[in-house]
Write a protein that holds these residues in place. Structure first.
Motif, short mmCIF file in Angstrom:
data_model
loop_
_atom_site.label_atom_id
_atom_site.label_comp_id
_atom_site.label_asym_id
_atom_site.label_seq_id
_atom_site.Cartn_x
_atom_site.Cartn_y
_atom_site.Cartn_z
N LYS A 94 0.83 -1.22 0.00
CA LYS A 94 0.00 0.00 0.00
C LYS A 94 0.86 1.26 0.00
O LYS A 94 0.54 2.23 -0.70
N THR A 95 1.94 1.23 0.79
CA THR A 95 2.76 2.43 0.96
C THR A 95 3.99 2.46 0.08
O THR A 95 4.62 3.51 -0.06
N GLY A 96 4.36 1.31 -0.48
CA GLY A 96 5.58 1.24 -1.28
C GLY A 96 6.85 1.28 -0.44
O GLY A 96 7.92 1.65 -0.95
N LYS A 97 6.74 0.88 0.82
CA LYS A 97 7.89 0.98 1.73
C LYS A 97 8.25 -0.39 2.33
O LYS A 97 7.41 -1.24 2.54
N PHE A 98 9.55 -0.56 2.58
CA PHE A 98 10.11 -1.69 3.33
C PHE A 98 9.93 -3.04 2.63
O PHE A 98 9.99 -4.08 3.27
N MET A 99 9.73 -2.99 1.32
CA MET A 99 9.71 -4.19 0.48
C MET A 99 10.40 -3.84 -0.83
O MET A 99 9.96 -2.91 -1.52
N PRO A 100 11.49 -4.54 -1.18
CA PRO A 100 12.21 -4.21 -2.41
C PRO A 100 11.34 -4.35 -3.65
O PRO A 100 10.42 -5.17 -3.69
N LYS A 101 11.68 -3.59 -4.67
CA LYS A 101 10.92 -3.63 -5.92
C LYS A 101 11.36 -4.78 -6.82
O LYS A 101 10.56 -5.36 -7.54
N ASN A 102 12.66 -5.11 -6.81
CA ASN A 102 13.13 -6.17 -7.71
C ASN A 102 12.85 -7.55 -7.11
O ASN A 102 12.83 -7.74 -5.89
N ASP A 103 12.61 -8.50 -7.98
CA ASP A 103 12.18 -9.83 -7.56
C ASP A 103 13.18 -10.51 -6.63
O ASP A 103 12.80 -11.11 -5.63
N HIS A 104 14.46 -10.44 -6.95
CA HIS A 104 15.47 -11.13 -6.15
C HIS A 104 15.41 -10.69 -4.70
O HIS A 104 15.31 -11.51 -3.77
N ASP A 105 15.49 -9.38 -4.48
CA ASP A 105 15.53 -8.88 -3.11
C ASP A 105 14.18 -9.02 -2.41
O ASP A 105 14.12 -9.25 -1.20
N ARG A 106 13.10 -8.91 -3.18
CA ARG A 106 11.77 -9.07 -2.58
C ARG A 106 11.58 -10.48 -2.04
O ARG A 106 11.07 -10.67 -0.93
N PHE A 107 12.01 -11.48 -2.80
CA PHE A 107 11.84 -12.85 -2.33
C PHE A 107 12.76 -13.16 -1.15
O PHE A 107 12.43 -14.01 -0.31
N TYR A 171 16.72 -2.13 5.44
CA TYR A 171 15.71 -2.37 6.48
C TYR A 171 14.39 -2.73 5.79
O TYR A 171 13.98 -2.09 4.83
N SER A 172 13.71 -3.78 6.29
CA SER A 172 12.52 -4.27 5.60
C SER A 172 11.51 -4.82 6.60
O SER A 172 11.74 -4.83 7.82
N ILE A 173 10.40 -5.32 6.06
CA ILE A 173 9.40 -5.93 6.92
C ILE A 173 9.93 -7.17 7.62
O ILE A 173 9.37 -7.59 8.65
N ALA A 174 11.00 -7.76 7.13
CA ALA A 174 11.61 -8.89 7.84
C ALA A 174 12.18 -8.45 9.18
O ALA A 174 12.02 -9.14 10.20
N ASP A 175 12.84 -7.30 9.21
CA ASP A 175 13.35 -6.76 10.47
C ASP A 175 12.20 -6.38 11.40
O ASP A 175 12.25 -6.66 12.61
N ILE A 176 11.18 -5.77 10.83
CA ILE A 176 10.03 -5.34 11.63
C ILE A 176 9.32 -6.54 12.24
O ILE A 176 8.83 -6.48 13.37
N ALA A 177 9.27 -7.66 11.51
CA ALA A 177 8.60 -8.87 12.02
C ALA A 177 9.39 -9.55 13.13
O ALA A 177 8.81 -10.03 14.11
N ILE A 178 10.70 -9.59 13.00
CA ILE A 178 11.53 -10.35 13.94
C ILE A 178 11.81 -9.57 15.22
O ILE A 178 11.79 -10.13 16.33
N PHE A 179 12.06 -8.27 15.10
CA PHE A 179 12.50 -7.48 16.25
C PHE A 179 11.63 -7.64 17.49
O PHE A 179 12.16 -7.88 18.59
N PRO A 180 10.30 -7.49 17.40
CA PRO A 180 9.51 -7.55 18.65
C PRO A 180 9.63 -8.87 19.40
O PRO A 180 9.49 -8.88 20.64
N TRP A 181 9.89 -9.96 18.69
CA TRP A 181 10.00 -11.26 19.34
C TRP A 181 11.29 -11.40 20.15
O TRP A 181 11.36 -12.27 21.03
#
Length: 244
Positions: A94-107, A171-181
């Motif tokens: 929705k926001t275009g943030k914290f997820m890479p645009k290219n397929d390699h980095d996104r996956f 920095y990506s949603i992977a960091d955001i997901a793991i940090f709180p745990w």
């Protein structure tokens, strides 16, 4: 609408001050979405059993927090979502943030997001349960999940020894997901400084202003889980009943 009535924010979040809830609080703040303007939060007190109420089950059929309704969803149509990983992916799109645009980095980001959803959350959650909340101390369970927790910390440590962030250079949603745990490392039987690269990353993430704001959302409402009814709502037979 009178002057004293407030227009509801487009995003309505149903959450609690837990690692899975904090993921979304942090993501919203990191995306520049302001609490009270762009999103509202509704406390779902899982100790009191709010997660079993029919109105919540309509948007979260798995009776887990968080859940979200975006009234300005795709094609400007409302959409409701449950599962924190799915919500993170949605907000990134929705926001275009914290997820890479290219397929390699996104996956690569999605790979580590799945690592959190399938490993970090479930295993560290079991560690918390058997170390802190189980009515009897089961040595086998404590050892089994504590050792798995340390193994997971080791996996993250190795990854962060090679990259500044969980999924690579950004920095990506992977960091955001793991940090709180990892914020409850003491309760997990871990000494975080034993993992120097992870500790450096953890310190860096914890000092981000949006992260500091995110982890405070609903925090003042959360009380220790000690009474029998709270434990029943969280761990007992109630959660296994059919909910119509």
């Amino acid at each position: 609408m009178t002057e004293t009535q407030k227009q509801p924010a487009p995003i309505q979040l149903y959450s609690w001050a837990t690692p899975n809830g904090h993921k979304i609080h942090i993501m919203l703040e990191e995306c520049g979405l302001q609490l009270g303007r762009d999103w509202d939060v509704h406390a779902i007190d899982i100790g009191k059993g709010d997660q079993f109420k029919p109105e919540f089950l309509k948007i979260s059929p798995n009776n887990k927090i968080p859940a979200m309704v975006d009234f300005a969803g795709p094609n400007n149509q409302p959409i409701s979502l449950f599962e924190s990983g799915a919500i993170l992916m949605y907000l990134a799109a929705k926001t275009g943030k914290f997820m890479p645009k290219n397929d390699h980095d996104r996956f690569k980001v999605l790979e580590w997001l799945m690592f959190q959803m399938g490993g970090v959350g479930p295993m560290l959650g079991q560690t918390h349960h058997f170390r802190m909340y189980a009515p009897e101390k089961i040595e086998y369970a404590i050892n089994r999940y504590s050792n798995e927790t340390k193994r997971i910390y080791g996996v993250i440590e190795k990854q962060l020894s090679q990259h500044p962030f969980i999924a690579g250079s950004e920095y990506s949603i992977a960091d955001i997901a793991i940090f709180p745990w990892l914020r409850s490392w003491k309760n997990q039987g871990v000494e975080i400084t034993d993992y120097p690269h992870l500790y450096k990353w953890f310190t860096q993430i914890s000092e981000r202003p949006a992260v500091m704001r995110g982890v405070e959302v609903l925090q003042s409402l959360r009380a220790p889980t000690h009474d029998a009814q709270s434990k029943e709502n969280l761990f007992g037979a109630t959660q296994y009943k059919k909910h119509q």
